[in-house]
Design a protein around this motif. Sequence first.
Motif, PDB file in Angstrom:
ATOM      1  N   GLY A 304      -6.001  -3.083  13.649  1.00  0.00           N
ATOM      2  CA  GLY A 304      -7.156  -2.199  13.688  1.00  0.00           C
ATOM      3  C   GLY A 304      -7.944  -2.222  12.390  1.00  0.00           C
ATOM      4  O   GLY A 304      -7.432  -2.524  11.307  1.00  0.00           O
ATOM      5  N   ARG A 305      -9.193  -1.864  12.505  1.00  0.00           N
ATOM      6  CA  ARG A 305     -10.073  -1.882  11.343  1.00  0.00           C
ATOM      7  C   ARG A 305      -9.608  -0.925  10.236  1.00  0.00           C
ATOM      8  O   ARG A 305      -9.725  -1.244   9.052  1.00  0.00           O
ATOM      9  N   LEU A 306      -9.135   0.247  10.612  1.00  0.00           N
ATOM     10  CA  LEU A 306      -8.686   1.203   9.610  1.00  0.00           C
ATOM     11  C   LEU A 306      -7.523   0.646   8.797  1.00  0.00           C
ATOM     12  O   LEU A 306      -7.477   0.767   7.568  1.00  0.00           O
ATOM     13  N   PHE A 307      -6.568   0.032   9.475  1.00  0.00           N
ATOM     14  CA  PHE A 307      -5.405  -0.541   8.804  1.00  0.00           C
ATOM     15  C   PHE A 307      -5.834  -1.680   7.883  1.00  0.00           C
ATOM     16  O   PHE A 307      -5.407  -1.763   6.725  1.00  0.00           O
ATOM     17  N   LEU A 308      -6.679  -2.550   8.395  1.00  0.00           N
ATOM     18  CA  LEU A 308      -7.120  -3.696   7.602  1.00  0.00           C
ATOM     19  C   LEU A 308      -7.926  -3.254   6.388  1.00  0.00           C
ATOM     20  O   LEU A 308      -7.893  -3.907   5.339  1.00  0.00           O
ATOM     21  N   ASN A 309      -8.625  -2.158   6.508  1.00  0.00           N
ATOM     22  CA  ASN A 309      -9.433  -1.664   5.391  1.00  0.00           C
ATOM     23  C   ASN A 309      -8.569  -0.925   4.374  1.00  0.00           C
ATOM     24  O   ASN A 309      -8.440  -1.346   3.223  1.00  0.00           O
ATOM     25  N   LEU A 310      -7.950   0.185   4.792  1.00  0.00           N
ATOM     26  CA  LEU A 310      -7.281   1.057   3.831  1.00  0.00           C
ATOM     27  C   LEU A 310      -5.978   0.482   3.304  1.00  0.00           C
ATOM     28  O   LEU A 310      -5.614   0.726   2.154  1.00  0.00           O
ATOM     29  N   ARG A 311      -5.274  -0.280   4.133  1.00  0.00           N
ATOM     30  CA  ARG A 311      -4.025  -0.864   3.641  1.00  0.00           C
ATOM     31  C   ARG A 311      -4.218  -2.278   3.106  1.00  0.00           C
ATOM     32  O   ARG A 311      -3.913  -2.578   1.965  1.00  0.00           O
ATOM     33  N   GLU A 312      -4.727  -3.159   3.965  1.00  0.00           N
ATOM     34  CA  GLU A 312      -4.780  -4.562   3.584  1.00  0.00           C
ATOM     35  C   GLU A 312      -5.795  -4.824   2.473  1.00  0.00           C
ATOM     36  O   GLU A 312      -5.509  -5.534   1.514  1.00  0.00           O
ATOM     37  N   ALA A 313      -6.976  -4.259   2.599  1.00  0.00           N
ATOM     38  CA  ALA A 313      -8.028  -4.532   1.617  1.00  0.00           C
ATOM     39  C   ALA A 313      -7.872  -3.716   0.343  1.00  0.00           C
ATOM     40  O   ALA A 313      -8.129  -4.210  -0.753  1.00  0.00           O
ATOM     41  N   HIS A 314      -7.435  -2.450   0.482  1.00  0.00           N
ATOM     42  CA  HIS A 314      -7.411  -1.567  -0.681  1.00  0.00           C
ATOM     43  C   HIS A 314      -6.010  -1.186  -1.155  1.00  0.00           C
ATOM     44  O   HIS A 314      -5.850  -0.774  -2.305  1.00  0.00           O
ATOM     45  N   GLY A 315      -5.003  -1.287  -0.303  1.00  0.00           N
ATOM     46  CA  GLY A 315      -3.650  -0.940  -0.717  1.00  0.00           C
ATOM     47  C   GLY A 315      -3.456   0.529  -1.030  1.00  0.00           C
ATOM     48  O   GLY A 315      -2.638   0.899  -1.870  1.00  0.00           O
ATOM     49  N   TRP A 316      -4.182   1.391  -0.317  1.00  0.00           N
ATOM     50  CA  TRP A 316      -4.115   2.825  -0.596  1.00  0.00           C
ATOM     51  C   TRP A 316      -3.044   3.540   0.225  1.00  0.00           C
ATOM     52  O   TRP A 316      -2.709   4.689  -0.055  1.00  0.00           O
ATOM     53  N   THR A 317      -2.528   2.918   1.253  1.00  0.00           N
ATOM     54  CA  THR A 317      -1.655   3.608   2.197  1.00  0.00           C
ATOM     55  C   THR A 317      -0.716   2.610   2.849  1.00  0.00           C
ATOM     56  O   THR A 317      -0.918   1.396   2.766  1.00  0.00           O
ATOM     57  N   TYR A 318       0.314   3.126   3.502  1.00  0.00           N
ATOM     58  CA  TYR A 318       1.214   2.268   4.264  1.00  0.00           C
ATOM     59  C   TYR A 318       0.693   2.020   5.670  1.00  0.00           C
ATOM     60  O   TYR A 318       1.186   1.157   6.377  1.00  0.00           O
TER      61      TYR A 318
END
Length: 684
Positions: A304-318
């Motif tokens: 999902g876009r949210l996962f790819l953004n906040l986790r994969e791109a930014h590393g802010w969350t699990y």
Amino acid sequence: MKKILLFASALLLTVSAEAQIKRPQPQPGPMPTVNVQKPQEFTMKNGLKVMVVEDHKLPRVSYMLTIDTPPYVEGAKAGVSSLTSAVVGNGTAKTSKEKFNDEIDFLGANVNFWNTGASASGLSKYSSRLLELMAEGSLSPLFSQEEFDKSKQQAIEGLKADEKSVASVARRVNNALLFGKEHPTGEFVTEQTLNNVTLADVKQNYASYFVPETAYLVVVGDVKFKDVKKQVEKLFKDWKKASAPVAKYAEPTEVAKTQIDFVDMPNAVQSEIALMNTVNLKLTDKDYFAGLIANQILGGGGEGRLFLNLREAHGWTYGAYSSLGSGKYTSKFTSSASVRNVVTDSAVVEFVNELHKIRTEPVTQAELDLAKAKYIGNFVMEIQKPGTIASFALRTKTQSLPADFYENYIKNIQAVTVADVQRVANKFFKKDNQRIVIVGKGSDVAGTLDRLGYPVNYYDAYANPVEKPVFKKAAPVGVTSATVIENHVKAIGGEKKLKEVKSLSVVSKGSMQGMELTMTQKQTNKGQSMMVINGMGMDLIKQVVTPTMGYASMQGQREDLKGDALKDAQASAKMFDELEDLKNAASFQLTGIETFNGEEAYVLKKDKETVYYSVASGLKIATSETMEAQGQTIVMTSTYSDYKEVKGIKVAHTSSLPLAPGMSVEFKVSEVKVNEGVRDADFK
């Protein structure tokens, strides 16, 4: 007293994030043909509807009794339905709890009961007896005062354990703020509402709502329809025809404009973020399947876009995800994540950006195809399971679905277009009318939220509006880390009195998930320390530290402490760590005054430890330690209260201690011995 040093590595929950592996997208094959086996049906005079699916591939059978009860508000007695679930099934009017459970074990079966139904499963050769047991437990429950009292106490303990859980508080306030506390989905259980519930209330709840008018019995397995029909008619014929009360409550309304609702949790190292709006989406709506796909693309999983953004791109969350509710009653759309405090505002910005993007820009064909493939793949796998067939049959009835709903499921998924996704995203993902609920540490987060451009409202942990708190203020001139620690030492007896203590023995009582616990702590001024937690007649956790050795054990599994772990344990084996802290006061940083559990406290920090001292009394009221486990940041917080004097020194008689992340146990002191009751043999 020194905080209890538990063998943390053995107690921490194992948390691991699922590895995201990018695989080449498979080429689509021919559309599978779906044949959902239809049940044979009959309805009893009392209203019970029975559906039987014969499946002779395996010698097993499952029964599922479901009462399709509409939501209702429990009000001042919130928790009565959960207590009903806890009590029903603990014996019947004909059979004791022990005998009933023994027979289930003998049959190798699973039989469960709750306030709106029951289930049973096992070998088909025991099918008749399984149905008899389920019917007996459902229709003739034994509501004993003993089981009720035990269940209520367990529920209260669970609430207390959740008080320090940021995730638990977030779940509570999210629904309360979105739906309102007078709505069935928004109301929540408190210790007060549980204490309002009596055994008579539980009996009345069962009598009012455990009725056959909206009851469905689904039978799947190696049975014959005619045999099931004969037995059901015999076992359930005395279930008196009745209907449940009709509940009335106001439907929730959306906020006129997106706003931030903030709840302060001083022990939070991560912020729980949820962007929410209500949704009315029935399975029969034309937008249902497009809604499933739109949500999958936005935040349905690791792709999902949210996962790819906040986790994969930014590393802010699990992980960052979204969910779109559906059904007969008002539900919600949520996009959420747990993020580090320092990036809370940035994470909100990215959530809003993703919602804006999926509403204003067409998704790619590759995203659409991947989302469809995932839904279809899961559907094809699940449809092979007998339990799925049962749930499909039940949902077809309770949701008034077309008879061919599941036969056409894949076709309807495949029919969703790029334009459909954008259309339903604008319909269900209400970017401009969302509640952005954030539960986090106000002193780290709140100051950054105003610049996001949304109105910011403040609430307590029970969704009550409050004035904007003063999260942190400077300590008065002249107050230092040394004076704060010194005042605490004076408050508990003074340096001279503490140094006169050669040994200390403290016995405390607590409970966890209904299990009574006894914690015994013994320490000496020779660097000896022993802590043991006993439950069910055995030592569950034990730790012993001396100047020459140390070990920790869980349920008899011993592990010797070595290297740095031993050195740290020995350094912590001081009877009064306050005296050691006083010597090294300069190593603590006084960061100011914060509110902790409603009380102003001086905050002292040293490395990964934070200590809170009451401004009013000078006493230590909490300690927090930040640690890493499996790549996850965890905060273990202990609280101390109810200080009482024993032979000239004050000891906290109530403590909340973390046994694992998210699991705290409240202990109350039952015995304190100063300079007696401790021997060298205690530290073997």
